[in-house]
Every structure is written in C-alpha cells, then in structure tokens.
Motif scaffolding. Structure first.
Motif, PDB file in Angstrom:
ATOM      1  N   TRP A 202       0.848  -1.196   0.000  1.00  0.00           N
ATOM      2  CA  TRP A 202       0.000   0.000   0.000  1.00  0.00           C
ATOM      3  C   TRP A 202       0.883   1.245   0.000  1.00  0.00           C
ATOM      4  CZ3 TRP A 202      -0.274   4.091   3.334  1.00  0.00           C
ATOM      5  CH2 TRP A 202      -1.384   4.933   3.219  1.00  0.00           C
ATOM      6  N   LEU A 203       1.876   1.266   0.876  1.00  0.00           N
ATOM      7  CA  LEU A 203       2.759   2.416   0.961  1.00  0.00           C
ATOM      8  C   LEU A 203       3.636   2.541  -0.272  1.00  0.00           C
ATOM      9  CD1 LEU A 203       3.877   4.785   2.530  1.00  0.00           C
ATOM     10  CD2 LEU A 203       5.275   3.194   3.869  1.00  0.00           C
ATOM     11  N   ARG A 204       4.118   1.426  -0.787  1.00  0.00           N
ATOM     12  CA  ARG A 204       4.998   1.466  -1.957  1.00  0.00           C
ATOM     13  C   ARG A 204       4.310   2.145  -3.141  1.00  0.00           C
ATOM     14  NH1 ARG A 204       9.363  -1.632  -2.575  1.00  0.00           N
ATOM     15  NH2 ARG A 204       8.562  -3.231  -1.149  1.00  0.00           N
ATOM     16  N   ALA A 205       3.014   1.897  -3.308  1.00  0.00           N
ATOM     17  CA  ALA A 205       2.278   2.508  -4.420  1.00  0.00           C
ATOM     18  C   ALA A 205       2.296   4.031  -4.314  1.00  0.00           C
ATOM     19  CB  ALA A 205       0.838   1.990  -4.434  1.00  0.00           C
ATOM     20  N   TYR A 206       2.162   4.565  -3.112  1.00  0.00           N
ATOM     21  CA  TYR A 206       2.197   6.012  -2.931  1.00  0.00           C
ATOM     22  C   TYR A 206       3.595   6.575  -3.128  1.00  0.00           C
ATOM     23  CZ  TYR A 206      -2.595   6.316  -1.198  1.00  0.00           C
ATOM     24  OH  TYR A 206      -3.965   6.286  -1.095  1.00  0.00           O
ATOM     25  N   LEU A 207       4.602   5.805  -2.746  1.00  0.00           N
ATOM     26  CA  LEU A 207       5.972   6.288  -2.865  1.00  0.00           C
ATOM     27  C   LEU A 207       6.415   6.421  -4.318  1.00  0.00           C
ATOM     28  CD1 LEU A 207       7.665   4.280   0.032  1.00  0.00           C
ATOM     29  CD2 LEU A 207       6.830   6.640   0.062  1.00  0.00           C
ATOM     30  N   GLN A 208       5.683   5.835  -5.233  1.00  0.00           N
ATOM     31  CA  GLN A 208       5.980   5.980  -6.654  1.00  0.00           C
ATOM     32  C   GLN A 208       5.482   7.309  -7.219  1.00  0.00           C
ATOM     33  OE1 GLN A 208       4.366   2.474  -8.561  1.00  0.00           O
ATOM     34  NE2 GLN A 208       5.667   1.091  -7.399  1.00  0.00           N
ATOM     35  N   LEU A 209       4.706   8.039  -6.429  1.00  0.00           N
ATOM     36  CA  LEU A 209       4.169   9.326  -6.879  1.00  0.00           C
ATOM     37  C   LEU A 209       5.125  10.437  -6.444  1.00  0.00           C
ATOM     38  CD1 LEU A 209       0.444   8.682  -5.910  1.00  0.00           C
ATOM     39  CD2 LEU A 209       1.487   8.531  -8.185  1.00  0.00           C
ATOM     40  N   PRO A 210       5.591  11.261  -7.380  1.00  0.00           N
ATOM     41  CA  PRO A 210       6.651  12.237  -7.070  1.00  0.00           C
ATOM     42  C   PRO A 210       6.298  13.200  -5.943  1.00  0.00           C
ATOM     43  CG  PRO A 210       6.382  12.014  -9.444  1.00  0.00           C
ATOM     44  CD  PRO A 210       5.263  11.241  -8.818  1.00  0.00           C
ATOM     45  N   ASN A 211       5.050  13.647  -5.852  1.00  0.00           N
ATOM     46  CA  ASN A 211       4.704  14.619  -4.815  1.00  0.00           C
ATOM     47  C   ASN A 211       5.000  14.075  -3.425  1.00  0.00           C
ATOM     48  OD1 ASN A 211       3.748  16.025  -6.991  1.00  0.00           O
ATOM     49  ND2 ASN A 211       1.647  16.211  -6.287  1.00  0.00           N
ATOM     50  N   TYR A 212       4.644  12.807  -3.193  1.00  0.00           N
ATOM     51  CA  TYR A 212       4.885  12.204  -1.876  1.00  0.00           C
ATOM     52  C   TYR A 212       6.369  11.906  -1.667  1.00  0.00           C
ATOM     53  CZ  TYR A 212      -0.170  11.656  -1.507  1.00  0.00           C
ATOM     54  OH  TYR A 212      -1.517  11.898  -1.444  1.00  0.00           O
ATOM     55  N   ALA A 213       6.995  11.332  -2.683  1.00  0.00           N
ATOM     56  CA  ALA A 213       8.414  10.999  -2.548  1.00  0.00           C
ATOM     57  C   ALA A 213       9.249  12.250  -2.285  1.00  0.00           C
ATOM     58  CB  ALA A 213       8.902  10.282  -3.804  1.00  0.00           C
ATOM     59  N   ASN A 214       8.970  13.318  -3.025  1.00  0.00           N
ATOM     60  CA  ASN A 214       9.743  14.550  -2.843  1.00  0.00           C
ATOM     61  C   ASN A 214       9.515  15.155  -1.462  1.00  0.00           C
ATOM     62  OD1 ASN A 214      10.827  14.375  -5.413  1.00  0.00           O
ATOM     63  ND2 ASN A 214       9.244  15.643  -6.345  1.00  0.00           N
ATOM     64  N   ASN A 215       8.289  15.080  -0.967  1.00  0.00           N
ATOM     65  CA  ASN A 215       8.020  15.625   0.360  1.00  0.00           C
ATOM     66  C   ASN A 215       8.766  14.842   1.437  1.00  0.00           C
ATOM     67  OD1 ASN A 215       6.521  17.468   2.150  1.00  0.00           O
ATOM     68  ND2 ASN A 215       5.557  15.586   2.872  1.00  0.00           N
ATOM     69  N   LEU A 216       8.842  13.530   1.252  1.00  0.00           N
ATOM     70  CA  LEU A 216       9.577  12.722   2.228  1.00  0.00           C
ATOM     71  C   LEU A 216      11.073  13.002   2.168  1.00  0.00           C
ATOM     72  CD1 LEU A 216       7.547   9.431   1.845  1.00  0.00           C
ATOM     73  CD2 LEU A 216       7.612  10.918   3.850  1.00  0.00           C
ATOM     74  N   LEU A 217      11.589  13.238   0.976  1.00  0.00           N
ATOM     75  CA  LEU A 217      13.001  13.608   0.854  1.00  0.00           C
ATOM     76  C   LEU A 217      13.259  14.946   1.545  1.00  0.00           C
ATOM     77  CD1 LEU A 217      13.658  12.547  -2.849  1.00  0.00           C
ATOM     78  CD2 LEU A 217      14.572  11.436  -0.795  1.00  0.00           C
ATOM     79  N   ARG A 218      12.340  15.891   1.376  1.00  0.00           N
ATOM     80  CA  ARG A 218      12.480  17.175   2.070  1.00  0.00           C
ATOM     81  C   ARG A 218      12.392  17.002   3.580  1.00  0.00           C
ATOM     82  NH1 ARG A 218       8.835  19.097  -2.018  1.00  0.00           N
ATOM     83  NH2 ARG A 218       7.102  18.922  -0.521  1.00  0.00           N
ATOM     84  N   SER A 219      11.691  15.945   4.001  1.00  0.00           N
ATOM     85  CA  SER A 219      11.489  15.703   5.435  1.00  0.00           C
ATOM     86  C   SER A 219      12.633  14.935   6.077  1.00  0.00           C
ATOM     87  CB  SER A 219      10.179  14.941   5.647  1.00  0.00           C
ATOM     88  OG  SER A 219       9.068  15.697   5.188  1.00  0.00           O
ATOM     89  N   GLY A 220      13.674  14.599   5.305  1.00  0.00           N
ATOM     90  CA  GLY A 220      14.854  13.979   5.880  1.00  0.00           C
ATOM     91  C   GLY A 220      15.021  12.497   5.598  1.00  0.00           C
ATOM     92  N   PHE A 221      14.095  11.896   4.872  1.00  0.00           N
ATOM     93  CA  PHE A 221      14.268  10.505   4.484  1.00  0.00           C
ATOM     94  C   PHE A 221      15.165  10.430   3.253  1.00  0.00           C
ATOM     95  CE2 PHE A 221      10.292  10.641   6.841  1.00  0.00           C
ATOM     96  CZ  PHE A 221      10.485   9.601   7.739  1.00  0.00           C
ATOM     97  N   THR A 222      15.760   9.266   3.036  1.00  0.00           N
ATOM     98  CA  THR A 222      16.682   9.090   1.924  1.00  0.00           C
ATOM     99  C   THR A 222      15.996   8.371   0.771  1.00  0.00           C
ATOM    100  OG1 THR A 222      17.472   6.912   2.648  1.00  0.00           O
ATOM    101  CG2 THR A 222      18.557   8.864   3.599  1.00  0.00           C
TER     102      THR A 222
END
Length: 286
Positions: A202-222
């Motif tokens: 479920w989470l992996r599907a969302y992580l493929q969407l750039p808006n979510y992935a980029n926000n997590l990168l901005r939040s300190g995840f790698t």
C-alpha cells in the motif's frame, strides 16, 4: 467551519456499497468521530457526499481530496450549494491537484503548473453564482507555496501521508488561524510482520508518486528509505500497534499543531469496511 477531534478517512465509504456506507457513517457518528473523509479518484463523488450527509446529523463530510482536474468549478460550486442547503454547513471541500502520473496517464501533458491550476480553480469557485466559502475549503498542501495558498485562498490544509514532524512545520507555515487536518494511516496490530504484510505494498504505491516521494526527501528521508520502504520510513508514516499506540501517534500530530486528525485504517482486505477497528479505536478514545 472549525474542525477538531478525530475523524475517519475511508475509501470504503466512497467506493463501497452505498447502503453499507450509510450504515457505517451513522455508526461512526454515534461512535464520536467528528468527520468522514473520502477520496476522489473518479466517479460521482458528490453522490457519495450526499449519501453520507443524509446518513448523519452532525458529522462533517469532507473530500480528501476533490481532484480538481476531474471537475468544473461551476459544477462543484453548484453541488456544494445544493448539499449545504439540504444538510447545513457540514460539507468541507478538500481540494487537490492529485499527481502527474495519474492525470497524464489519460491525457499526456495535462498536469502542468499545479499551483496556478489550483489558484485558478479557487478563484472560479469564488466567481460562481453560489461561491464556495473560503472557510469551507482546505487544500492538499505539502510544499511551501501550496501551504501559503492554503492561508490566502482556503481555510487551511489537509496533508496526506505525513509525519508529526511535517505537521509541526506545516503549522509554522500556516500560522495560528488556518485549520491543519492531517491524515494518519494505521494498522491495528501488535505484530510487525502482519503490519508489514498489510501496509508495505500500500505504501509502496504512494511512494511511486513524485509529490509524496519529494516531500519525504524534504522531510529527511533518503532515496534508499523510499526505494526499500525501510522500517524507518514505514514506522514514521504508518502507525501500528494497539489502540494506545494509535492514539499516541494522533496525540503527536495534535501536539505538533493539528486541529483534527483523520485516521485511515488498513486491513488485510482493502475493500472491507474495518468496522471492528473503528469501534476499538473509538472505545479507546473514550
């Protein structure tokens, strides 16, 4: 409109059987949940809104979010006016731009200038025969510019797939007035393997969407956290454990500045209404 307490975010209420959704909505209101949030990824969303409003007396019904690419502002304003005329000021219009891979899949190149598209959509809601009041709309905002728009053209933000740390930063960006209404995904189990089995794909599907992935990168995840759905990322986004663990995460959002938190319960069967889990969490809220 001011919203507090805890709500429920549910795709089942939107896409499940309308009769069961109405029955579940009535029970959720009785259990004390303050708002019922539903997604919009196609289909007659206002029919679902009307169904839930008719089944309840006090609960707010909110779109999380209305996909602006799928609707004409004049039609949205007219449907909003009709719903509130019939059911009172209980319809919160959450609005968002969705994601480029989803929008461009049907019409390549359509998803462009999302901030400008959102601003234009909101201005057309203002210009409609029956405008949607600013106090009754919030934006799906992750980046700083969209958060800023949430303060000038809406009554705050409904961020999705975020951590309490993000909530704190969003509150700083919004200031004291606008509402901050994050979604929090949960799995009610004390078994990590079961939580992972339910939530990882479920989470992996969302992580493929750039808006979510980029926000997590901005939040300190790698990028490795994202690519592997690391334990660190999984535990930060999905609250799992017993009722106390779930409510502890909700409290972390509230302490960080959230006015209201809507919980999305994941279950082994993604189409099933997680009514037992909703009841258990409500009982723990007291």
């Amino acid at each position: 409109m001011k919203l507090d307490g805890i709500g429920v975010w549910s795709s089942q209420l939107r896409y499940g059987d309308p009769a069961e959704s109405a029955d579940a909505a009535a029970e959720l209101e009785e259990l004390g949940y303050r708002a019922l949030w539903i997604p919009d990824v196609g289909g007659p969303v206002f029919d679902s809104v009307g169904n839930l409003l008719a089944a309840t007396d006090k609960a707010v019904v909110a779109t999380g979010i209305l996909n602006l690419w799928m609707h004409e502002p004049a039609d949205v304003a007219a449907r909003y006016h009709s719903a509130t005329e019939e059911h009172g000021d209980r319809f919160l219009l959450g609005i968002g731009v969705s994601h480029a891979p989803l929008i461009d899949a049907g019409e390549p190149g359509r998803y462009r200038r999302p901030l400008a598209a959102t601003r234009a959509f909101l201005e057309q809601l203002d210009a409609a025969e029956h405008p949607v009041p600013v106090h009754s709309r919030v934006l799906a905002a992750l980046g700083p510019k969209m958060l800023d728009l949430s303060t000038t053209h809406a009554n705050g933000s409904h961020p999705y797939l975020v951590t309490p740390d993000f909530t704190a930063k969003a509150r700083d960006a919004l200031g004291d007035g606008p509402m901050l209404l994050p979604e929090q995904t949960v799995v009610l189990t004390t078994d990590r393997e079961h939580a992972r089995a339910v939530g990882t794909e479920w989470l992996r599907a969302y992580l493929q969407l750039p808006n979510y992935a980029n926000n997590l990168l901005r939040s300190g995840f790698t990028q490795d956290d994202i690519d592997t759905v690391s334990d660190r990322l999984f535990d930060a986004i999905i609250a799992w454990g017993d009722e106390e663990a779930i409510l502890r995460r909700v409290s972390e959002h509230r302490d960080a500045g959230a006015d209201h938190v809507c919980i999305q319960v994941l279950d082994s069967d993604p189409k099933a209404y997680p009514r037992d889990q909703w009841r258990r969490i409500a009982a723990a809220i007291g």
